[in-house]
Design an enzyme around this catalytic site. Structure first.
Site, PDB file in Angstrom:
ATOM      1  N   GLU A 151      -5.185   1.713   1.961  1.00 46.26           N
ATOM      2  CA  GLU A 151      -5.006   0.537   2.901  1.00 46.26           C
ATOM      3  C   GLU A 151      -5.324   0.513   4.351  1.00 46.26           C
ATOM      4  O   GLU A 151      -6.179  -0.059   5.144  1.00 46.26           O
ATOM      5  CB  GLU A 151      -3.726  -0.103   2.823  1.00 46.26           C
ATOM      6  CG  GLU A 151      -3.751  -1.429   3.525  1.00 46.26           C
ATOM      7  CD  GLU A 151      -3.084  -1.443   4.789  1.00 46.26           C
ATOM      8  OE1 GLU A 151      -2.902  -2.328   5.556  1.00 46.26           O
ATOM      9  OE2 GLU A 151      -2.974  -0.235   5.535  1.00 46.26           O
ATOM     10  N   HIS A 170       0.823  -1.150   0.012  1.00 49.76           N
ATOM     11  CA  HIS A 170       0.147   0.032   0.113  1.00 49.76           C
ATOM     12  C   HIS A 170       0.849   1.098   0.091  1.00 49.76           C
ATOM     13  O   HIS A 170       2.094   1.322   0.705  1.00 49.76           O
ATOM     14  CB  HIS A 170      -0.923  -0.023   1.189  1.00 49.76           C
ATOM     15  CG  HIS A 170      -0.271   0.331   2.522  1.00 49.76           C
ATOM     16  ND1 HIS A 170      -0.519   1.486   3.163  1.00 49.76           N
ATOM     17  CD2 HIS A 170      -0.132  -0.588   3.535  1.00 49.76           C
ATOM     18  CE1 HIS A 170       0.207   1.284   4.532  1.00 49.76           C
ATOM     19  NE2 HIS A 170       0.351   0.122   4.448  1.00 49.76           N
TER      20      HIS A 170
END
Ligand SMILES: [Zn+2]
Length: 498
Positions: free
Chosen positions: A307, A263
């Site tokens: 995320e 992420h």
């Protein structure tokens, strides 16, 4: 400073620019080999990318890289532009929106200011304070009939039985001015969410969450006579627009794809250079260097956004991937925090031997590949569990074999672990985890380069052959049924819904 001595030493010997990769013709270049790919990965170059990330964070007063913010958009553009420039990948931005919610709550009564928690999606009081009588609702406040006399008042509600969001909507439907939810255990709830932005049962009212001990004392006071409360909530709720970045080699078998992911966003508290600059930069640099060779299997990189708000980007990717495309992903490797300052070398427990996890078949082979590599280079490792708190989770749920590396977050290093890896006993693997200090000064460069090389070993190995990984598992075609709408990632506890 100690950690960076080596960096400056090396920088005097090597003058490689960050993006100084001359891609070969992927159709004529020789096949990638693990040792060759690993040899061209340099800690100095990782550090140069990290300086970029830090500079993006520093362009905003908040000094973070929250998904969809201006500084995060710079991160996304950097990844996209750098990968496009190689000519080696098909690169795309995958746009999506998500609902960002952040705030703080303050509640006082009986001349006492209570320690209060904000719950995700709770509305703001708009800069003013609600002053009203407290009314304890009946039972656990899950039924509308539990709220007979709360109009214009602050509903005092116990945790339990149904979602926080339902209780707050019921309070709103009954005309309450605000709500206070108290824990059904002595302490604070420790992070909660109303789960959805809105509910059909009624409008949300501003909410503070307090401990069970404080709640019990308040209930006793309310039962003894009228109690006035003051409630204020400062909250930001925004629809944010952001992008995943997806890059897949133009060469290689497009029906047998090796996917790696990390992420790209941070929490709001800090710039997120370890979490997860380290993982996303590690695979970016592997992607850039891989262009010197050819691959048998297509190699794909997913740079996930949002995320930190509940695996939104990776879930969006999987949810929108047609079933025949899902079936082409041979395996997924996740790299989320690989340069923790007080690091450990952790490998996800793919064979379930340590944590009773049951990841998809093939995940064990990935774990064993990493174990074999670290053994070969003389670095001890330990397994870490698939907690569901990073971007491998949506892949796992549709039966794709998963694996990856992790150097630890807020957990403390044990004495046994300090014998293995050095570092401070009883201190967090990353004491700056989800804080302002997760910046360029708090990376462990040794852990970072070692993990990046280990990742390169796995990617190079699988780019040539996935014979140790079963081609498909029956659950591969099962539709995802659960959604990751619960914030809390990279080791932090997920927010409570009930
Ligand atoms: Zn993370």
């Amino acid at each position: 400073m100690r950690l960076f001595t080596g960096v400056f030493f090396i920088s005097s010997l090597v003058s490689a620019a960050v993006v100084d990769v001359q891609p070969s013709d992927p159709y004529n270049a020789s096949l990638v080999e693990s040792n060759k790919l690993r040899r061209v990965l340099q800690r100095k170059v990782l550090y140069e990318h990290a300086k970029k990330y830090q500079s993006f964070a520093d362009t905003t007063p908040e000094r973070n890289r929250v998904a969809g913010s201006a500084s995060h958009n710079l991160t996304v553009d950097y990844l996209y532009d750098t990968l496009v420039a190689t000519g080696y990948y098909n690169v795309e931005k995958q746009p999506f929106t998500y609902i960002y919610s952040e705030g703080n709550a303050s509640f006082s009564a009986l001349s006492k200011v209570y320690e209060s928690e904000y719950m995700t999606y709770s509305p703001s009081t708009g800069g003013s304070t609600i002053k009203a009588q407290l009314v304890k609702v009946a039972n656990l406040g899950c039924d509308q009939s539990d709220y007979p006399e709360v109009k214009g008042k602050i509903a005092l509600i116990s945790r339990g039985d149904c979602q926080f969001g339902l209780k707050v909507a019921r309070a709103g439907a009954a005309g309450a001015a605000g709500a206070v939810i108290y824990n059904n255990l002595p302490g604070l709830i420790g992070g909660g969410t109303l789960s959805n932005l809105t509910r059909p049962e009624g409008p949300y009212v501003p909410l503070a969450a307090i401990s069970g001990a404080d709640g019990a004392a308040l209930v006793a006071a309310v039962e003894a006579g009228p109690v006035q409360g003051s409630l204020s909530v400062n909250a930001t709720i925004d629809v944010k627009y952001t992008n995943n970045v997806l890059a897949t080699t133009k060469g290689g078998d497009q029906s047998n794809v090796i996917m790696s992911g990390a992420h790209t966003d941070s929490v709001s508290a800090g710039p997120g250079i370890n979490d997860n600059g380290s993982g996303s930069i590690g695979i970016l640099e592997i992607a850039l260097q891989l262009t010197k060779w050819s691959v048998k299997n297509a190699v794909s990189f997913g740079f996930w956004s949002a995320e930190e708000f509940g695996l939104i980007g990776s879930s969006y990717y999987i949810d929108n991937l047609p079933e025949d495309e899902r079936a082409k992903i041979a395996l997924y490797l996740n790299f989320d925090m690989i340069a923790s300052p007080n690091f450990g070398y952790f490998i996800y427990d793919g064979d379930g031997s340590a944590f009773n996890d049951t990841p998809p078949i093939g995940s064990g082979a990935i774990e064993h590949l990493f174990e074999g590599y670290f053994r070969k280079v003389g670095l001890p490792t330990r397994p870490t569990n698939f907690s569901g708190r990073s971007d491998y989770a949506p892949f796992m749920e549709i039966g794709i074999p998963v694996g990856g590396l992790f150097t630890g977050a807020e957990g403390n290093k044990t004495a046994e672990e300090a014998v293995l890896w050095g570092g401070k006993v009883g201190a967090a693997f990353d004491s700056h985890y989800h804080k302002a200090g997760d910046n360029i000064s708090n990376l462990n460069m040794d852990a970072w380069i070692q993990n990046t090389k280990a990742a390169a070993h796995a990617i190079a190995t699988y780019a040539i052959s996935t014979e140790t990984i079963p081609k498909s598992s029956p659950s591969r075609l099962v539709k995802r049924t659960t959604k990751h709408t619960i914030p809390g990632a990279c080791g932090s506890a997920p927010l409570h819904l009930t």
